[in-house]
Scaffold this active site. Structure first.
Site, short mmCIF file in Angstrom:
data_model
loop_
_atom_site.label_atom_id
_atom_site.label_comp_id
_atom_site.label_asym_id
_atom_site.label_seq_id
_atom_site.Cartn_x
_atom_site.Cartn_y
_atom_site.Cartn_z
N ARG A 54 -21.12 -34.40 -45.09
CA ARG A 54 -20.15 -34.64 -45.29
C ARG A 54 -20.52 -36.47 -45.41
O ARG A 54 -20.09 -37.52 -46.56
CB ARG A 54 -18.95 -34.17 -44.95
CG ARG A 54 -18.73 -32.87 -45.76
CD ARG A 54 -17.56 -32.65 -44.77
NE ARG A 54 -18.20 -31.81 -44.37
CZ ARG A 54 -19.05 -30.06 -44.01
NH1 ARG A 54 -17.60 -29.50 -44.64
NH2 ARG A 54 -19.40 -29.67 -43.79
N THR A 55 -20.58 -36.81 -43.97
CA THR A 55 -20.03 -37.75 -43.42
C THR A 55 -21.19 -39.26 -44.46
O THR A 55 -20.56 -40.04 -44.80
CB THR A 55 -20.60 -38.20 -41.62
OG1 THR A 55 -19.32 -37.08 -41.62
CG2 THR A 55 -19.99 -39.26 -42.10
N LYS A 82 -42.06 -40.18 -34.63
CA LYS A 82 -43.77 -41.00 -33.69
C LYS A 82 -42.52 -41.76 -32.76
O LYS A 82 -43.69 -42.23 -32.20
CB LYS A 82 -43.93 -41.93 -34.80
CG LYS A 82 -44.90 -41.10 -36.40
CD LYS A 82 -45.80 -42.29 -36.58
CE LYS A 82 -45.13 -42.19 -38.32
NZ LYS A 82 -46.19 -42.86 -39.16
N ARG A 104 -25.06 -42.61 -36.66
CA ARG A 104 -24.86 -41.24 -36.16
C ARG A 104 -26.38 -41.41 -35.35
O ARG A 104 -27.15 -40.81 -36.12
CB ARG A 104 -24.82 -40.11 -37.47
CG ARG A 104 -24.60 -39.22 -36.14
CD ARG A 104 -24.54 -37.56 -37.18
NE ARG A 104 -22.73 -37.59 -37.81
CZ ARG A 104 -21.88 -36.70 -38.57
NH1 ARG A 104 -22.15 -35.38 -38.38
NH2 ARG A 104 -20.62 -37.20 -38.67
N HIS A 134 -15.69 -41.13 -33.25
CA HIS A 134 -15.89 -40.58 -34.60
C HIS A 134 -14.82 -41.37 -35.70
O HIS A 134 -14.25 -40.19 -36.61
CB HIS A 134 -16.24 -38.76 -35.63
CG HIS A 134 -16.39 -38.33 -36.80
ND1 HIS A 134 -17.21 -39.57 -37.89
CD2 HIS A 134 -16.68 -37.90 -37.13
CE1 HIS A 134 -17.45 -39.29 -38.82
NE2 HIS A 134 -17.58 -38.11 -38.37
#
Ligand code: NCD
Length: 335
Positions: A54-55, A82, A104, A134
């Site tokens: 969703r976000t 890496k 995020r 959030h």
């Protein structure tokens, strides 16, 4: 405001400006032509180190509806696997001319670091950091609550209003939830009364200093607090060592029986109460399928409102200063 990192940084006026701007953005989204030219020529990077449906899609849609160029970067499949550091990734984004970075990250504080370490000259929007914050989720939740419980299902007459007098119960895995932390702060700033409901094992140390009440009994909270909104939290098994949730509650059945929302509890809520969940849901654990799909559930609307709220955040951070904060372009002036 230069970054959006935590709801703790939002004064009441900032929060109301964001919600009012989101209401104007939502109005533009009801038109056939949804796209605004506001961020034409600007580059928004979505930097996702953790899974998201969703976000990530919501931020991407929001940026595109404002005509920004969008670059999606997910850690899987990039040089992060890496071993590239956050600093080197940030320097790369700077070299590419990012104007905003939506991040995020599994580590609490990563967005703060990106905003303040001097690696980048971009607005940073926190899309969820560890178990910390959030903020856009809390803003979309507050927007949804205001629309339903102040505006009777629309934004009409909600401009400038706070959430004074409303009662919100936030139920479940508070310990692992950045959604709960962000909401407690924002809802308190907006004047709502919040009760956290959870087993003691799923409440963080120090919760007594948060600006809310705490209860261990969902039935009692429904009877006594008569919440206007009930926000169910996902049981975050991936953040529980061992993975099954076994150390935090005896069994899934017991958790559902004590803290789950099903038809029986739903029927005992006030008639106007709304049911919320940030998604993704564990249907049958914290919420039954009946409750999730009930007419009182606003879960799908929360997702739609997320686009308007993220458009507002991007607009205020990237264009607010040049365009006059709060004035969203309309057809006459800008299209
Ligand atoms: C939340 C998150 O990622 O913190 N989901 C979301 O952003 N919609 C809540 C969760 O994962 O349970």
């Amino acid at each position: 405001m230069r970054h959006l990192l935590s709801t703790a940084d939002l004064a009441k006026d900032d929060a109301i400006l964001l919600l009012d701007t989101a209401a104007q953005m939502a109005a533009t989204q009801a038109r056939e032509m949804k796209k605004l030219p506001t961020l034409r020529g600007r580059t928004v990077v979505n930097l996702f180190y953790e899974d998201s449906t969703r976000t990530r899609i919501s931020f991407e849609t929001a940026a595109k509806r404002l005509s920004a160029d969008v670059i999606n970067f997910s850690a899987k499949g990039s040089s992060v696997s890496k071993g590239e550091s956050l600093k080197d990734t940030a320097l790369t984004l700077h070299a590419m001319g990012a104007d905003a970075v939506v991040v995020r990250h599994q580590a609490s504080g990563a967005p703060h670091m990106l905003a303040h370490a001097g690696w980048l000259d971009a607005a940073v929007l926190n899309a969820g950091d560890g178990m910390h914050q959030h903020p856009t989720q809390a803003l979309l939740d507050a927007f949804t609550i205001r629309r339903h419980l102040v505006g009777g299902g629309s934004d009409a007459g909600t401009e400038g209003t706070d959430l004074a007098g409303l009662r919100v119960a936030i139920v479940g895995d508070v310990l692992h939830s950045r959604v709960a932390r962000s909401n407690v702060r924002l809802l308190h700033t907006l004047g709502a009364r919040v009760t956290l409901v959870a087993p003691p094992t799923l409440l963080p140390v120090g919760v007594e200093t948060w600006p809310c009440e705490v209860s261990y009994h969902l039935d009692e909270t429904i009877e006594r607090a008569k919440p206007d909104a009930v926000m169910m939290l996902r049981v975050q098994r991936e953040r529980m060592s061992g993975g099954a949730g076994g150390a935090f509650f005896p069994s899934a059945q017991e958790y559902s029986r004590k803290f789950g929302l099903g038809s029986r509890r739903l029927a005992r809520l006030p008639g106007h109460a709304i049911v919320m969940h940030p998604g993704p849901m564990n249907r049958g654990l914290e919420i039954s399928a009946d409750a999730a799909d009930h007419a009182r559930s606003v879960i799908v609307e929360q997702v739609a409102n997320g686009i308007a709220v993220r458009m507002a955040a991007l607009y205020l951070l990237l264009a607010g200063n040049d365009a006059g904060a709060g004035s969203v372009p309309n057809e006459r002036t800008s299209l």
